[in-house]
Write a protein that holds these residues in place. Structure first.
Motif, short mmCIF file in Angstrom:
data_model
loop_
_atom_site.label_atom_id
_atom_site.label_comp_id
_atom_site.label_asym_id
_atom_site.label_seq_id
_atom_site.Cartn_x
_atom_site.Cartn_y
_atom_site.Cartn_z
N UNK A 5 0.61 -1.05 -0.34
CA UNK A 5 0.09 0.37 -0.34
C UNK A 5 0.49 1.33 -0.17
N UNK A 6 2.17 1.15 0.54
CA UNK A 6 2.93 1.98 0.82
C UNK A 6 3.05 2.88 -0.16
N UNK A 7 3.93 1.41 -1.44
CA UNK A 7 4.34 1.85 -3.11
C UNK A 7 3.09 2.26 -4.12
N UNK A 8 1.36 2.24 -3.65
CA UNK A 8 0.80 2.42 -4.28
C UNK A 8 0.56 3.91 -3.77
N UNK A 9 0.17 4.52 -2.85
CA UNK A 9 0.44 5.40 -2.26
C UNK A 9 1.50 7.13 -3.03
N UNK A 10 1.95 6.11 -3.01
CA UNK A 10 3.86 6.88 -3.93
C UNK A 10 3.72 7.37 -5.20
N UNK A 11 2.89 5.81 -5.53
CA UNK A 11 2.97 5.68 -7.31
C UNK A 11 1.29 6.88 -7.28
N UNK A 12 0.49 7.06 -6.25
CA UNK A 12 -0.49 7.55 -6.90
C UNK A 12 -0.39 9.36 -6.70
N UNK A 13 0.68 9.53 -5.77
CA UNK A 13 0.79 11.13 -5.21
C UNK A 13 2.25 11.12 -6.69
N UNK A 14 3.11 10.78 -7.45
CA UNK A 14 3.41 11.05 -8.81
C UNK A 14 2.92 11.03 -9.75
N UNK A 15 1.89 10.13 -9.64
CA UNK A 15 0.40 10.62 -10.78
C UNK A 15 0.24 11.90 -10.67
N UNK A 16 -0.33 12.43 -9.09
CA UNK A 16 -1.32 13.60 -9.45
C UNK A 16 0.10 14.77 -9.69
N UNK A 17 1.29 14.85 -9.50
CA UNK A 17 2.68 15.59 -9.08
C UNK A 17 2.53 15.61 -10.84
N UNK A 18 3.11 14.68 -10.93
CA UNK A 18 3.67 14.74 -12.54
C UNK A 18 2.66 16.19 -14.00
N UNK A 19 3.30 17.19 -13.50
CA UNK A 19 3.15 18.24 -14.22
C UNK A 19 3.70 18.48 -15.22
N UNK A 20 3.30 19.40 -16.62
CA UNK A 20 3.89 19.64 -17.89
C UNK A 20 4.26 20.77 -17.41
N UNK A 21 5.48 21.09 -16.88
CA UNK A 21 6.23 22.03 -17.07
C UNK A 21 7.10 22.77 -17.59
N UNK A 22 6.95 24.26 -17.32
CA UNK A 22 7.41 25.54 -18.52
C UNK A 22 7.99 26.78 -18.04
N UNK A 23 8.46 26.25 -16.41
CA UNK A 23 9.07 27.56 -15.21
C UNK A 23 10.19 26.50 -14.55
N UNK A 24 11.61 26.84 -15.40
CA UNK A 24 12.55 26.12 -15.10
C UNK A 24 13.34 27.04 -14.78
N UNK A 25 14.18 26.58 -13.63
CA UNK A 25 15.32 26.85 -13.23
C UNK A 25 16.52 26.42 -14.49
N UNK A 184 10.92 25.49 -11.36
CA UNK A 184 10.77 27.30 -10.86
C UNK A 184 9.61 26.54 -8.80
N UNK A 185 8.90 25.85 -8.56
CA UNK A 185 7.85 25.78 -8.24
C UNK A 185 6.80 24.26 -8.23
N UNK A 186 6.37 23.39 -7.94
CA UNK A 186 6.05 22.64 -8.29
C UNK A 186 4.21 23.27 -7.76
N UNK A 187 3.68 22.10 -7.64
CA UNK A 187 2.11 22.72 -8.78
C UNK A 187 1.27 21.11 -8.73
N UNK A 188 0.76 21.06 -8.22
CA UNK A 188 -0.49 19.32 -8.72
C UNK A 188 -1.89 19.89 -9.60
#
Length: 210
Positions: A5-25, A184-188
């Motif tokens: 379950x811990x891995x599946x919870x991490x996978x859920x977070x990974x999928x939710x936090x996977x965003x198309x990024x346009x602002x980079x350092x 530059x920042x993380x956003x869900x």
């Protein structure tokens, strides 16, 4: 193999936090990390095990500048499809790529002349070769996010122009031009949602039963 379950919870977070990024350092990524990510990307499935993905790491400043110019030109042209001036202005206010800031550019092609796979599984749906490349890109996207790296998929480029610039074989079809780096920042929430352009659709809008 069953994951806990811990891995599946991490996978859920990974999928939710996977965003198309346009602002980079502009900070370079750690040495060797791109190779690690590409090694993970090729774990993706492919039709007939054809593995048609071809990754081109674009490092030459002149080539990168030419791709940026092509993206800017395509972006300006795309703005003209909106007849309403308010909508056109809203489009122009969006940041649609981070090519200038991102330390890494990777062009991903589909080798449509590959003999690997011996044609298995794509006689009736030859487009599955390109679908296989899309799966490799998505695998790369998730792997990058797991390492804290952002990825932006730049679709406002002319595939023919990029193919000419990078001087790849004519049978290679551009599927994605990617920029990678530290966000530059993380956003869900997707940026286009945050900017009021388009919200994410709910499950009910995309599921059907027949």
């Amino acid at each position: 193999m069953m994951f806990d379950p811990a891995f599946r919870a991490d996978l859920d977070r990974l999928l939710a936090w996977r965003r198309d990024v346009r602002h980079f350092t502009t900070e370079p990524l750690p040495p060797g990390l791109i190779d690690t990510l590409l090694d993970q990307a090729v774990c993706a499935p492919s039709v007939g095990n054809a593995q048609p993905w071809r990754f081109v790491r674009v490092m030459t400043p002149a080539l990168r500048s030419a791709v940026i110019a092509a993206a800017d030109a395509a972006n300006a042209q795309a703005a003209e499809i909106y007849d309403d001036e308010t909508e056109r202005a809203a489009y122009r206010a969006l940041k649609l790529h981070g090519l200038r800031e991102a330390p890494e550019h990777i062009a991903v092609f589909c080798d449509e002349a590959t003999a690997d796979g011996h044609g298995l599984g794509r006689q009736t749906m030859p487009e599955t070769l390109r679908y296989s490349v899309v799966l490799a890109i998505h695998t790369l996207w998730l792997a990058a996010r797991a390492h804290g790296v952002g990825l932006g998929w730049v679709s406002i480029v002319d595939p023919a122009a990029v193919t000419r610039l990078l001087e790849v074989p004519p049978a290679w079809h551009l599927v994605g031009y990617l920029c990678l780096g530290t966000p530059v920042e993380d956003a869900m929430t997707p940026e286009l949602d945050r900017k009021g352009w388009q919200a994410r659709l709910g499950p009910a809008a995309t599921r059907f039963v027949r």
